[in-house]
Design a protein around this motif. Structure first.
Motif, mmCIF file in Angstrom:
data_model
loop_
_atom_site.group_PDB
_atom_site.id
_atom_site.type_symbol
_atom_site.label_atom_id
_atom_site.label_comp_id
_atom_site.label_asym_id
_atom_site.label_seq_id
_atom_site.Cartn_x
_atom_site.Cartn_y
_atom_site.Cartn_z
ATOM 1 N N ALA A 21 2.654 4.203 6.623
ATOM 2 C CA ALA A 21 1.696 4.596 5.452
ATOM 3 C C ALA A 21 0.847 5.921 6.065
ATOM 4 O O ALA A 21 0.474 6.649 5.173
ATOM 5 C CB ALA A 21 0.868 3.283 5.427
ATOM 6 N N LEU A 22 0.588 5.629 7.376
ATOM 7 C CA LEU A 22 -0.373 6.678 7.836
ATOM 8 C C LEU A 22 0.453 8.181 7.774
ATOM 9 O O LEU A 22 -0.251 9.153 7.468
ATOM 10 C CB LEU A 22 -0.509 6.912 9.188
ATOM 11 N N ALA A 23 1.861 8.142 8.181
ATOM 12 C CA ALA A 23 2.776 9.362 7.945
ATOM 13 C C ALA A 23 2.691 9.732 6.654
ATOM 14 O O ALA A 23 2.530 11.211 6.245
ATOM 15 C CB ALA A 23 4.024 8.948 8.724
ATOM 16 N N MET A 24 2.637 8.978 5.622
ATOM 17 C CA MET A 24 2.900 9.273 4.123
ATOM 18 C C MET A 24 1.560 10.082 4.025
ATOM 19 O O MET A 24 1.511 11.112 2.981
ATOM 20 C CB MET A 24 3.080 7.911 3.343
ATOM 21 N N VAL A 25 0.385 9.521 4.156
ATOM 22 C CA VAL A 25 -1.119 10.086 3.932
ATOM 23 C C VAL A 25 -0.957 11.469 4.605
ATOM 24 O O VAL A 25 -1.466 12.466 3.916
ATOM 25 C CB VAL A 25 -2.090 9.068 4.263
ATOM 26 N N VAL A 26 -0.622 11.687 5.882
ATOM 27 C CA VAL A 26 -0.923 12.910 6.555
ATOM 28 C C VAL A 26 0.058 13.787 5.899
ATOM 29 O O VAL A 26 -0.160 14.881 5.556
ATOM 30 C CB VAL A 26 -0.486 12.505 8.234
ATOM 31 N N GLY A 46 0.855 -1.005 0.010
ATOM 32 C CA GLY A 46 0.109 0.101 0.069
ATOM 33 C C GLY A 46 0.836 1.293 -0.108
ATOM 34 O O GLY A 46 0.371 2.224 -0.335
ATOM 35 N N THR A 47 2.191 1.298 0.605
ATOM 36 C CA THR A 47 2.864 2.279 0.598
ATOM 37 C C THR A 47 3.364 2.650 -0.887
ATOM 38 O O THR A 47 3.588 3.936 -1.155
ATOM 39 C CB THR A 47 4.055 2.209 1.533
ATOM 40 N N VAL A 48 3.413 1.651 -1.410
ATOM 41 C CA VAL A 48 3.917 1.945 -2.957
ATOM 42 C C VAL A 48 2.825 2.562 -3.833
ATOM 43 O O VAL A 48 2.904 3.653 -4.558
ATOM 44 C CB VAL A 48 4.444 0.703 -3.753
ATOM 45 N N LEU A 49 1.552 2.206 -3.445
ATOM 46 C CA LEU A 49 0.281 2.780 -3.997
ATOM 47 C C LEU A 49 0.179 4.419 -3.617
ATOM 48 O O LEU A 49 -0.269 5.085 -4.537
ATOM 49 C CB LEU A 49 -0.927 2.021 -3.778
ATOM 50 N N ILE A 50 0.576 4.633 -2.224
ATOM 51 C CA ILE A 50 0.185 6.023 -1.791
ATOM 52 C C ILE A 50 1.339 6.847 -2.689
ATOM 53 O O ILE A 50 0.930 7.774 -3.035
ATOM 54 C CB ILE A 50 0.786 6.115 -0.383
#
Length: 170
Positions: free
Chosen positions: A157-162, A29-33
């Protein structure tokens, strides 16, 4: 804002949430983000998302996927996935978002989706383990290792989204 821009921004945010959510199942999912943010930045002309943010997101994605690789090499098994587990994670995500939103507002939605989904999957895994013979059950350390790895990857991943949403909306 034109309706096409609103649709594009909505699709972008949906992909961010999907990228966060599929981390629960051990998918990249981090790659998708990162790819979603890269596409959004290129479409918007890099106006709100710069190269420094993209490099930071790439580093976080590589860290998260490296962690997943280390977990798989060390033999930590994944949580089982079925329709019931998927349904429990969806219900957990909804409940988590509803519980955390009053206190954390926007961050509560994002964190609640991930943490609630994680709790749903973990509960279903614990129930499944109880119905197995003791010789077939996973050890507590294996469950703890997978849980810690999933939470660590989800935190990245949460840090990436934020970071991405703060860059767009600030």
């Amino acid at each position: 804002m034109a309706s096409l821009e609103i649709a594009g921004l909505t699709l972008f945010i949906v992909f961010l949430f999907v990228g966060l959510y599929i981390n629960l199942f051990g998918l990249p999912g981090t790659v998708l983000i990162f790819l979603d943010t890269l596409v959004y930045a290129s479409v918007s002309g890099f106006s709100s998302i710069g190269s420094s943010l993209l490099i930071s997101l790439l580093v976080l994605a590589l860290l998260a996927e490296g962690l997943e690789l280390i977990l798989s090499v060390t033999g930590v098994s994944r949580f089982s996935v079925s329709k019931i587990v998927f349904g429990a994670s969806i219900l957990g995500s909804i409940a988590g978002a509803l519980l955390l939103t009053p206190w954390l507002l926007g961050l509560g939605i994002v964190a609640g989706i991930y943490l609630g989904g994680f709790v749903g999957i973990l509960l279903m895994e614990l129930i499944r383990q109880m119905h197995l013979r003791p010789s077939l059950r996973k050890t507590n350390s294996a469950l703890l290792g997978r849980s810690a790895g999933t939470l660590a990857k989800g935190s990245l991943a949460l840090a990436m989204v934020v970071l991405t949403l703060m860059s767009i909306y600030s």
